[in-house]
Design a protein around this motif. Structure first.
Motif, PDB file in Angstrom:
ATOM      1  N   TYR A  85      37.829  38.870  45.489  1.00 18.83           N
ATOM      2  CA  TYR A  85      39.183  39.447  45.626  1.00 18.83           C
ATOM      3  C   TYR A  85      40.077  39.185  44.422  1.00 18.83           C
ATOM      4  CZ  TYR A  85      37.480  39.384  50.426  1.00 18.83           C
ATOM      5  OH  TYR A  85      36.699  39.515  51.531  1.00 18.83           O
ATOM      6  N   ALA A  86      39.886  38.076  43.736  1.00 22.51           N
ATOM      7  CA  ALA A  86      40.668  37.746  42.531  1.00 22.51           C
ATOM      8  C   ALA A  86      42.172  37.878  42.767  1.00 22.51           C
ATOM      9  CB  ALA A  86      40.236  38.614  41.350  1.00 22.51           C
ATOM     10  N   LEU A  87      42.642  37.421  43.899  1.00 20.93           N
ATOM     11  CA  LEU A  87      44.092  37.433  44.143  1.00 20.93           C
ATOM     12  C   LEU A  87      44.720  36.336  43.291  1.00 20.93           C
ATOM     13  CD1 LEU A  87      44.133  37.838  48.013  1.00 20.93           C
ATOM     14  CD2 LEU A  87      44.622  39.585  46.306  1.00 20.93           C
ATOM     15  N   PHE A  88      45.888  36.615  42.743  1.00 22.15           N
ATOM     16  CA  PHE A  88      46.552  35.605  41.922  1.00 22.15           C
ATOM     17  C   PHE A  88      47.087  34.516  42.851  1.00 22.15           C
ATOM     18  CE2 PHE A  88      47.344  39.688  39.624  1.00 22.15           C
ATOM     19  CZ  PHE A  88      46.335  39.497  38.700  1.00 22.15           C
ATOM     20  N   PRO A  89      46.558  33.313  42.745  1.00 21.04           N
ATOM     21  CA  PRO A  89      46.913  32.289  43.730  1.00 21.04           C
ATOM     22  C   PRO A  89      48.369  31.845  43.660  1.00 21.04           C
ATOM     23  CG  PRO A  89      45.403  31.400  42.071  1.00 21.04           C
ATOM     24  CD  PRO A  89      45.576  32.852  41.762  1.00 21.04           C
ATOM     25  N   HIS A  90      49.037  32.103  42.497  1.00 22.01           N
ATOM     26  CA  HIS A  90      50.426  31.656  42.367  1.00 22.01           C
ATOM     27  C   HIS A  90      51.416  32.734  42.770  1.00 22.01           C
ATOM     28  CE1 HIS A  90      49.325  33.807  38.795  1.00 22.01           C
ATOM     29  NE2 HIS A  90      50.568  33.869  38.376  1.00 22.01           N
ATOM     30  N   MET A  91      50.900  33.867  43.279  1.00 20.09           N
ATOM     31  CA  MET A  91      51.801  34.953  43.684  1.00 20.09           C
ATOM     32  C   MET A  91      51.640  35.237  45.174  1.00 20.09           C
ATOM     33  SD  MET A  91      51.356  37.726  40.656  1.00 20.09           S
ATOM     34  CE  MET A  91      51.228  37.242  38.948  1.00 20.09           C
ATOM     35  N   PHE A 129      52.320  43.414  40.950  1.00 21.63           N
ATOM     36  CA  PHE A 129      51.867  43.078  39.591  1.00 21.63           C
ATOM     37  C   PHE A 129      51.510  44.308  38.736  1.00 21.63           C
ATOM     38  CE2 PHE A 129      48.535  41.774  36.567  1.00 21.63           C
ATOM     39  CZ  PHE A 129      49.199  40.756  35.919  1.00 21.63           C
ATOM     40  N   GLY A 130      50.797  45.261  39.313  1.00 17.02           N
ATOM     41  CA  GLY A 130      50.325  46.418  38.533  1.00 17.02           C
ATOM     42  C   GLY A 130      51.368  47.505  38.333  1.00 17.02           C
ATOM     43  N   TYR A 152      51.146  33.220  50.592  1.00 23.23           N
ATOM     44  CA  TYR A 152      50.271  33.052  49.422  1.00 23.23           C
ATOM     45  C   TYR A 152      48.825  33.283  49.848  1.00 23.23           C
ATOM     46  CZ  TYR A 152      54.110  31.328  46.634  1.00 23.23           C
ATOM     47  OH  TYR A 152      55.277  31.250  45.929  1.00 23.23           O
ATOM     48  N   HIS A 211      46.148  31.609  49.791  1.00 22.09           N
ATOM     49  CA  HIS A 211      45.427  30.583  50.552  1.00 22.09           C
ATOM     50  C   HIS A 211      45.929  30.470  51.987  1.00 22.09           C
ATOM     51  CE1 HIS A 211      48.931  28.199  49.214  1.00 22.09           C
ATOM     52  NE2 HIS A 211      48.713  27.485  50.287  1.00 22.09           N
ATOM     53  N   GLN A 241      43.098  38.758  53.045  1.00 21.44           N
ATOM     54  CA  GLN A 241      42.948  38.667  51.578  1.00 21.44           C
ATOM     55  C   GLN A 241      42.335  39.962  51.051  1.00 21.44           C
ATOM     56  OE1 GLN A 241      40.743  35.190  50.410  1.00 21.44           O
ATOM     57  NE2 GLN A 241      42.208  33.790  51.319  1.00 21.44           N
ATOM     58  N   ARG A 274      46.644  46.044  46.353  1.00 23.24           N
ATOM     59  CA  ARG A 274      46.980  45.862  44.939  1.00 23.24           C
ATOM     60  C   ARG A 274      46.240  46.887  44.067  1.00 23.24           C
ATOM     61  NH1 ARG A 274      45.268  40.250  42.276  1.00 23.24           N
ATOM     62  NH2 ARG A 274      43.239  41.218  42.588  1.00 23.24           N
ATOM     63  N   SER A 280      37.288  37.019  37.184  1.00 26.60           N
ATOM     64  CA  SER A 280      37.787  38.217  37.857  1.00 26.60           C
ATOM     65  C   SER A 280      39.326  38.266  37.888  1.00 26.60           C
ATOM     66  CB  SER A 280      37.211  38.324  39.264  1.00 26.60           C
ATOM     67  OG  SER A 280      37.338  37.126  39.951  1.00 26.60           O
ATOM     68  N   ILE A 281      39.983  37.100  37.776  1.00 24.00           N
ATOM     69  CA  ILE A 281      41.455  37.089  37.723  1.00 24.00           C
ATOM     70  C   ILE A 281      41.921  37.869  36.481  1.00 24.00           C
ATOM     71  CG2 ILE A 281      43.413  35.537  37.200  1.00 24.00           C
ATOM     72  CD1 ILE A 281      42.838  35.079  39.985  1.00 24.00           C
ATOM     73  N   LEU A 284      44.602  46.540  36.290  1.00 23.22           N
ATOM     74  CA  LEU A 284      45.962  46.869  36.748  1.00 23.22           C
ATOM     75  C   LEU A 284      46.881  47.198  35.564  1.00 23.22           C
ATOM     76  CD1 LEU A 284      46.244  44.158  39.532  1.00 23.22           C
ATOM     77  CD2 LEU A 284      46.101  46.609  39.886  1.00 23.22           C
ATOM     78  N   LYS A 296      47.214  45.654  32.433  1.00 19.43           N
ATOM     79  CA  LYS A 296      47.854  44.618  31.616  1.00 19.43           C
ATOM     80  C   LYS A 296      47.035  44.272  30.371  1.00 19.43           C
ATOM     81  CE  LYS A 296      50.874  44.378  34.836  1.00 19.43           C
ATOM     82  NZ  LYS A 296      52.060  45.207  34.678  1.00 19.43           N
ATOM     83  N   LEU A 344      49.753  29.991  36.360  1.00 16.35           N
ATOM     84  CA  LEU A 344      48.617  29.432  37.092  1.00 16.35           C
ATOM     85  C   LEU A 344      48.281  28.018  36.624  1.00 16.35           C
ATOM     86  CD1 LEU A 344      46.951  30.787  39.273  1.00 16.35           C
ATOM     87  CD2 LEU A 344      45.302  31.470  37.554  1.00 16.35           C
ATOM     88  N   TYR A 393      47.230  26.228  44.336  1.00 21.97           N
ATOM     89  CA  TYR A 393      46.675  27.363  43.619  1.00 21.97           C
ATOM     90  C   TYR A 393      45.158  27.333  43.678  1.00 21.97           C
ATOM     91  CZ  TYR A 393      51.352  27.995  41.729  1.00 21.97           C
ATOM     92  OH  TYR A 393      52.692  28.203  41.583  1.00 21.97           O
ATOM     93  N   ASN A 394      44.643  27.418  44.880  1.00 26.66           N
ATOM     94  CA  ASN A 394      43.180  27.406  45.006  1.00 26.66           C
ATOM     95  C   ASN A 394      42.645  28.810  44.870  1.00 26.66           C
ATOM     96  OD1 ASN A 394      43.157  24.700  45.519  1.00 26.66           O
ATOM     97  ND2 ASN A 394      43.435  24.996  47.718  1.00 26.66           N
ATOM     98  N   SER A 409      40.839  32.054  46.091  1.00 25.93           N
ATOM     99  CA  SER A 409      40.816  32.620  47.419  1.00 25.93           C
ATOM    100  C   SER A 409      39.386  32.830  47.921  1.00 25.93           C
ATOM    101  CB  SER A 409      41.584  33.929  47.436  1.00 25.93           C
ATOM    102  OG  SER A 409      41.131  34.748  46.396  1.00 25.93           O
TER     103      SER A 409
END
Lengths: 238, 540
Positions: free
Chosen positions: A89-95, A103-104, A133, A135, A142, A149, B169-170, B177, B179, B192, B267-268, B270
């Motif tokens: 999934y590569a979700l941004f963990p800080h968002m 984001f996009g 978030y 997590h 997720q 996204r 992948s991040i 997207l 960027k 991050l 910030y783990n 997912s």
């Protein structure tokens, strides 16, 4: 044809071992294709080549009659308008969910963004989770965030790499149905890579079976699964 | 009852004794706060404290900020791009850490002053006279430059390790997207990695507060220099303790700021499967352009000062025999070896107790064990000195003989101080080793009838070996470079490479100092090289 892959070769330099060898594929607009194959058969590589995350060793890629790869042309991933949902999934963990989806499209005006995100959140049924978030979400939530996204940028093609591999078997059936619902609503060209025949049966208009970077059978999912041509294919679809 | 609070085995008892020894010196500082203030303290508080706080704040703030900028950008560049010599830089960018800032400071002063290479070159070859004030670095900005260039590796190391663990992948999803590389760095990787670089910058800030050599040489008043001055020049222990306590308050504030800046978000990843970052291969001009920044930092942070030191060492070649190098080297390696061994043994005992006992008391052992690293050397020195003086007088009282200051004039006091200050480094290494091993093997062994001690030696220890060796090497490097503690607590006539190099430099005998500095750097580089290659081997 909406998507065309012509005579694609892809190998890693060091050993020159082919992942894809003279691979050709074409797809009509607004259709959903499922690619089934064992690990290492090259199915994820196809998605990465379409997204521009890998450069083919040779061959051409066209999306909506525009060349993406071939000769001296290489359109980088950020300019391809291809949405991709990654296996992890590569979700941004800080968002938060909202920030991930935003984001996009953060170059659009605030009102347009808000409008788009609200619609998408409703579509993927995550309105009440928008401030959570990654997590704090379940596997299915997720996955839907990653999907939201990817589609909020209104991509020409949607690529899903093993979308159910991180989910429990019990949940898969339900989530597959939800995903099918969303894909039918947004109605865009979609490719799903998987190793589970149920994904193809539920989601795809067409199915191809991949072995060592080559298509070994192609057709309507129901037909391929009920009449596998070889023992290998039988093993994959059973 | 005792079992409930963790006294169920020998490990717990030994751990508790070690913990008490760690706490005691801080208790002496704390008690000193309540003693009646001397006239000196009133003077310091009224006229000088403001300067100490201001200078310490400016030094820590800007060094922290610039270390983040340099450390994070370098860590990102070597992880995200494959360019000319990028593999070399991954390792080489750690090397400025081998040069203690006080050695860096006098090397740069020597390089930039009127008789230094730069001014001489311009004067003799280009007939250009440079205004000396332009190249004068013996001031606050100069100290910030010195600290940043020799301490940024703390940020680089931690952030580099963080980026290595990130999922490719991040980055890839950000590209799909829309960027570009810079935006991905700014909006994704930078936020991050906040926890990592804030952690690294905190270490840098603590090192700056701990430092005595640079500020003393540059004539900048900070807490460290003032503690030395009030103690040695004024002979006022009471004021030194009060200054130490003020510095502890500053450290406490910094640690609270660190906690807040790290944030409480986890910030783990997912998902479970993580594909590591694959550096993007740059070709031709782009590859050389990317080479420029790390090359410049490596040049300023390592090559230039080392080249200058080699040059000075060659000039002072004739004096080398007078320097008594062998015995100084032996002292340095000796205290560093003994100190590191003690740290690792204590770290193993405490970490194993923390792992086995899950009671409230034991949980706090880990916090106490790492406390020492955040206490500046000068403060630890005062606490340890007070503690050992008390021990000596107690021994005299108990034995009824006036045997004098046996402990407080011995090498034990110095090694004990090293132990308190650097236990955190050994403990973190051992604890992460225990975490990697997990508890399954331990539990399996216990169900097979083995005691905690037997399990430790037969099961845990062989698996922990890499972490113990890493911890040992890390502590050795730190002790080898340590200056303020050694200056205060060393026995009479006892010198290490660090103290002798500093004393020579302080007496303006730069060339003599260069030889010892160079040996110190060479030993540190060997230890750093052993550490990094050992870690690489361990990963394979």
């Amino acid at each position: 044809m909406f998507l065309e892959l012509k005579n694609l070769d892809f190998y890693y330099n060091k050993k020159k071992k082919y992942i894809l060898n003279n691979f050709t594929l074409s797809m009509k607009n607004r259709k959903t294709l499922s690619i089934l194959g064992e690990s290492g058969s090259g199915k994820s590589t196809i998605l990465r080549l379409i997204a521009g995350l890998e450069k083919p060793s040779s061959g051409k890629i066209f999306i909506d009659q525009q060349i993406m790869n071939g000769g001296n042309t290489f359109i980088p991933p950020e300019n391809r308008k291809v949405g991709m949902v990654f296996q992890d999934y590569a979700l941004f963990p800080h968002m938060t969910v909202y920030e991930n989806i935003n984001f996009g499209i953060n170059d659009l005006s605030k009102d347009i963004r808000k409008n788009k995100i609200t619609k998408i959140l409703k579509l993927v049924e995550l309105q009440e989770f928008k401030d959570k978030y990654p997590h704090q979400l379940s596997g299915g939530q997720q996955q839907r965030t990653a999907l939201a996204r990817a589609i909020v940028i209104e991509p020409k093609i949607l690529l899903l790499d093993e979308p159910f591999s991180n989910l429990d078997t019990n949940l898969k059936h339900n989530i597959r149905k939800k995903l099918n619902n969303i894909i039918s609503k947004i109605n865009i060209t979609t490719i799903i890579v998987s190793h589970d025949k149920h994904d193809a049966l539920t989601l795809a208009d067409e199915l191809i079976i991949l072995k060592d970077g080559e298509i070994v059978q192609k057709g309507k999912p129901q037909n391929v699964i009920s009449i596998p041509k070889t023992k290998y294919i039988k093993g994959i679809v059973n | 009852m005792l079992n409930k609070i963790g006294f169920n085995n020998k490990w717990s008892v030994i751990s508790l004794i070690i913990i008490i020894f760690i706490i005691l010196p801080s208790v002496f500082i704390f008690l000193g706060l309540f003693e009646q203030a001397s006239d000196n303290w009133v003077h310091i508080k009224t006229y000088l404290l403001k300067d100490y706080v201001f200078n310490s704040f400016i030094l820590t703030f800007f060094t922290g900020l610039f270390s983040i900028i340099i450390g994070v950008s370098l860590a990102w560049i070597v992880n995200a791009y494959d360019f000319k010599f990028s593999n070399f830089f991954k390792w080489a960018l750690i090397l400025p850490m081998a040069i203690p800032p006080y050695i860096g400071s006098y090397t740069y002063v020597g390089l930039l002053n009127y008789t230094g290479v730069i001014q001489t070159f311009f004067r003799n070859n280009l007939s250009i006279i440079i205004d000396p004030s332009l190249l004068n670095i013996m001031n606050l900005p100069g100290a910030i430059f010195i600290y940043t260039i020799f301490l940024y590796p703390y940020v680089y190391l931690i952030t580099n390790a963080f980026f290595k663990k990130q999922s490719a992948s991040i980055i890839e999803v950000s590209k799909t997207l829309g960027k570009g590389s810079f935006e991905i760095f700014l909006k994704v990787m930078l936020p991050l990695s906040r926890g990592a670089y804030v952690g690294g910058a905190t270490l840098v800030v603590l090192e700056v507060l701990n430092d005595y050599g640079v500020v003393k040489y540059f004539g900048i008043s900070t807490f460290s220099t003032s503690i030395f001055q009030t103690w040695f020049a004024l002979g006022d222990t009471n004021s030194a303790i009060k200054l130490s306590a003020s510095l502890m308050i500053l450290v406490f504030i910094i640690l609270v700021i660190e906690r807040i800046s790290r944030g409480d978000k986890k910030y783990n990843h997912s998902s479970r499967s993580v594909k590591p970052l694959k550096p993007y291969k740059l070709k031709g001009k782009k590859s050389w352009a990317m080479f420029f920044f790390p090359a410049a930092i490596f040049l300023i942070g390592f090559l230039v000062p080392v080249a200058q030191l080699i040059h000075w060492s060659i000039i002072s070649y004739g004096n080398i025999t007078k320097l008594n190098i062998i015995s100084i080297l032996f002292n340095s390696i000796g205290v560093s070896f003994i100190g590191s061994i003690l740290v690792i043994i204590a770290a193993v005992i405490i970490a194993n107790t923390v792992r086995v006992n899950k009671d409230i008391l034991t949980k706090n052992y880990a916090r106490i064990a790492i406390m020492g690293y955040s206490i500046p050397g000068a403060v630890i020195a005062i606490g340890v000195m007070m503690f050992f003086l008390k021990l000596d007088s107690s021994i005299n009282m108990v034995t009824n003989y006036d045997i004098g200051l046996i402990l407080s004039t011995s090498i034990f006091m110095l090694i004990f101080a090293y132990f308190i200050r650097f236990l955190a480094i050994g403990f973190n290494s051992v604890e992460s080793g225990f975490q990697k091993v997990g508890s399954n093997y331990f539990e399996a062994s216990r169900t097979l009838g083995k005691s905690i001690t037997e399990t430790f030696f037969k099961v845990d220890l062989p698996m922990l070996k890499p972490s113990l060796i890493s911890g040992f090497l890390l502590v050795s490097i730190e002790i080898l470079k340590e200056l303020p503690l050694t200056l205060i607590l060393r026995p009479f006539n006892f010198n290490t490479l660090a103290t002798r190099a500093f004393e020579y430099a302080n007496d303006e005998m730069i060339h003599e100092s260069a030889v010892l500095s160079l040996i110190l750097i060479i030993v540190s580089v060997i230890l750093i090289y052993t550490l990094t290659s050992y870690k690489k081997k361990g990963k394979r």
